[in-house]
Design an enzyme around this catalytic site. Structure first.
Site, mmCIF file in Angstrom:
data_model
loop_
_atom_site.group_PDB
_atom_site.id
_atom_site.type_symbol
_atom_site.label_atom_id
_atom_site.label_comp_id
_atom_site.label_asym_id
_atom_site.label_seq_id
_atom_site.Cartn_x
_atom_site.Cartn_y
_atom_site.Cartn_z
ATOM 1 N N TYR A 14 0.637 -1.375 0.021
ATOM 2 C CA TYR A 14 0.106 0.057 0.048
ATOM 3 C C TYR A 14 0.831 1.356 -0.035
ATOM 4 O O TYR A 14 0.359 2.390 -0.173
ATOM 5 C CB TYR A 14 -0.869 -0.045 1.192
ATOM 6 C CG TYR A 14 -2.028 -0.908 1.084
ATOM 7 C CD1 TYR A 14 -2.230 -1.844 0.206
ATOM 8 C CD2 TYR A 14 -2.985 -1.155 2.160
ATOM 9 C CE1 TYR A 14 -3.360 -2.743 0.324
ATOM 10 C CE2 TYR A 14 -3.925 -1.877 2.219
ATOM 11 C CZ TYR A 14 -4.022 -2.912 1.301
ATOM 12 O OH TYR A 14 -5.215 -3.819 0.947
ATOM 13 N N LYS B 84 3.452 -15.110 2.807
ATOM 14 C CA LYS B 84 3.309 -15.872 1.700
ATOM 15 C C LYS B 84 4.782 -16.294 1.054
ATOM 16 O O LYS B 84 5.258 -16.127 0.138
ATOM 17 C CB LYS B 84 2.502 -15.043 0.441
ATOM 18 C CG LYS B 84 2.375 -15.970 -0.645
ATOM 19 C CD LYS B 84 1.272 -17.124 -0.497
ATOM 20 C CE LYS B 84 1.040 -17.701 -1.725
ATOM 21 N NZ LYS B 84 0.279 -19.125 -1.562
ATOM 22 N N ASP C 190 -3.047 -18.159 2.022
ATOM 23 C CA ASP C 190 -4.099 -18.968 1.486
ATOM 24 C C ASP C 190 -4.606 -19.853 2.399
ATOM 25 O O ASP C 190 -6.034 -20.027 2.590
ATOM 26 C CB ASP C 190 -4.027 -19.289 -0.001
ATOM 27 C CG ASP C 190 -2.478 -19.942 0.197
ATOM 28 O OD1 ASP C 190 -1.619 -19.736 1.202
ATOM 29 O OD2 ASP C 190 -1.931 -20.769 -0.573
ATOM 30 N N ASP D 277 -5.726 -6.754 5.921
ATOM 31 C CA ASP D 277 -6.760 -6.027 5.439
ATOM 32 C C ASP D 277 -7.829 -7.135 5.231
ATOM 33 O O ASP D 277 -8.937 -6.851 5.374
ATOM 34 C CB ASP D 277 -6.449 -5.245 4.041
ATOM 35 C CG ASP D 277 -7.493 -4.240 3.584
ATOM 36 O OD1 ASP D 277 -8.611 -4.039 4.443
ATOM 37 O OD2 ASP D 277 -7.202 -3.718 2.649
ATOM 38 N N ASP E 282 -11.181 -8.292 7.718
ATOM 39 C CA ASP E 282 -12.434 -8.541 7.285
ATOM 40 C C ASP E 282 -13.407 -9.713 7.234
ATOM 41 O O ASP E 282 -14.450 -10.004 7.570
ATOM 42 C CB ASP E 282 -12.672 -7.878 5.810
ATOM 43 C CG ASP E 282 -12.892 -6.327 5.819
ATOM 44 O OD1 ASP E 282 -12.718 -5.809 6.990
ATOM 45 O OD2 ASP E 282 -13.241 -5.856 4.955
#
Ligand code: NAD
Length: 353
Positions: free
Chosen positions: A142, A191, A223, A247, A251
């Site tokens: 980001y 990851k 994942d 992020d 959620d």
């Protein structure tokens, strides 16, 4: 004791829900003989209307001079066509970077009384869950270099992902400390099978792991984490991860609690100063109707007492009152067919503090 709190009500349901949290803060003030000095500031859409700027300098200065910040939510369709850089959401990014709020703490708790609202089959959530996601907030893809390049008439967009060992270490340490205060279990999500950034993340976490031998530490690929959250959420206690993965996972975790109007969050800097806000947005579809659930904002005030003001007893009093109200069966419109209003929900909570 005396504390200064900067209050940003924001847009949409922001003012309605923050007003309820203030009622709770006043009750704590009275019951525990503290003084909470509240300074009201503008940010987001209302600040654009009043000053032309989504984050006025005066707001940043007031926040800096306070012990913590309580925020409702910002944004709404009225400001959707504002140029990028001066949209309501830029106020949040601005506050995070101006105040170096690098650690986002998001609890995701499934209350027994609300287990019917959980979208996962009962057999997967037996015993409920109570986890905290610690998300790095000021780095990652980001904030890396980004742009577009043209070649042979084809446009390519790019966003560079990077994390320094230093950035990983400060969020990792925050997560280990959090685990030490809870059930001493920490899962780091990355990851590392594909991304070099994640390999640096993992190596740094492993160095920290050696400093916290009491913590049961594990690594998980993102994942798999996304899958495990819906398969067996009860296995997690503290999860630490980067900005992008956090992020998405936070959620997902909030969704499986079944109630977006219930979950608080904190964004902290190195010294424990923080901004506290519900995880939901400004809900323009229900603004002004008096039906918004105030619990996420009230629990954000409880988190503020625990993490920034060092008032754990007061935080417990608020959290226990919320639990009692839910156990008694009171619901707002988002979590029940028979429901009470925003202020009636607060009345019930106040009666248990
Ligand atoms: P939202 O979270 O505002 O609303 C999603 C749905 O959840 C809506 O149906 C809403 O009515 C419901 N809801 C949310 N909070 C509730 C509560 N306390 N009680 C009952 N129901 C509740 O998300 P959205 O609709 O995607 O976004 C609306 C605006 O909020 C947008 O402008 C968005 O940019 C902004 N936003 C702000 C923040 C923030 O300030 N931190 C976060 C997310 C979205």
């Amino acid at each position: 004791m005396k504390f200064k709190i900067a209050v940003i009500k924001g847009d949409g349901i922001g003012p309605e829900i923050v007003d309820q949290a203030i009622r709770v803060i006043k009750k704590i003030e009275e019951k525990y003989s503290h003084t909470f000095e509240l300074s009201f500031c503008l940010a987001g859409g209302n600040a654009i209307d009043a000053t032309g700027n989504t984050l006025p300098g005066e707001t940043v200065e007031t926040c800096r001079a306070s012990d913590s910040i309580l925020l409702g939510a910002v944004g709404g369709p009225k400001w959707d066509s504002m140029p990028s850089g001066n949209r309501p959401e830029n106020a949040l990014l601005g506050l995070r970077s101006e105040l170096d709020l690098f650690a986002n703490i998001r609890p995701a708790i499934m209350y027994d009384a609300l287990s019917d609202a959980c979208p996962i089959k009962k057999e997967f959530i037996e015993g409920g869950f109570d986890m905290v996601i610690v998300r790095e907030l000021t780095g990652d893809v980001y904030f890396g270099e980004k742009g577009r390049k043209e070649s042979g008439g084809v446009t390519t967009g790019y966003d560079i992902m990077n994390y320094s060992e230093k950035e990983v270490e400060r969020i990792g340490r925050r997560a280990f400390e959090m685990a030490m205060k809870r059930s001493k279990k920490l899962c780091s999500v990355d990851k590392a099978n594909v991304l070099e950034t994640s390999r640096v993340w993992r190596e740094t976490m492993h160095r920290l792991r050696d400093e916290y031998p009491e913590v049961e530490y594990s690594d998980m690929y993102v994942d798999n984490a996304a899958m495990q959250l819906v398969r067996n959420p009860g296995q997690f206690d503290v999860i630490v991860t980067g900005n992008l993965f956090g992020d998405i996972l936070s959620d997902e975790a909030s969704m499986i609690t079944g109630s977006i109007g219930m979950l608080p969050s904190a964004s902290l800097n190195e010294t424990g100063f923080g901004m506290y806000e519900p995880i939901h947005g400004s809900a323009p579809d229900i603004a002004g109707k008096g039906i918004a659930n105030p619990i996420a904002t009230i629990l954000s005030a409880a988190m503020m007492m625990r993490y920034s003001l060092n008032l754990p007893q007061e935080a417990d009093a608020i959290e226990n009152a919320v639990k009692k109200v839910l156990d008694t069966g009171w619901r707002t419109a988002d979590i029940g067919k028979e429901y009470i209003s925003t202020s009636e929900m607060t009345d019930r909570i106040l009666s248990y503090i």
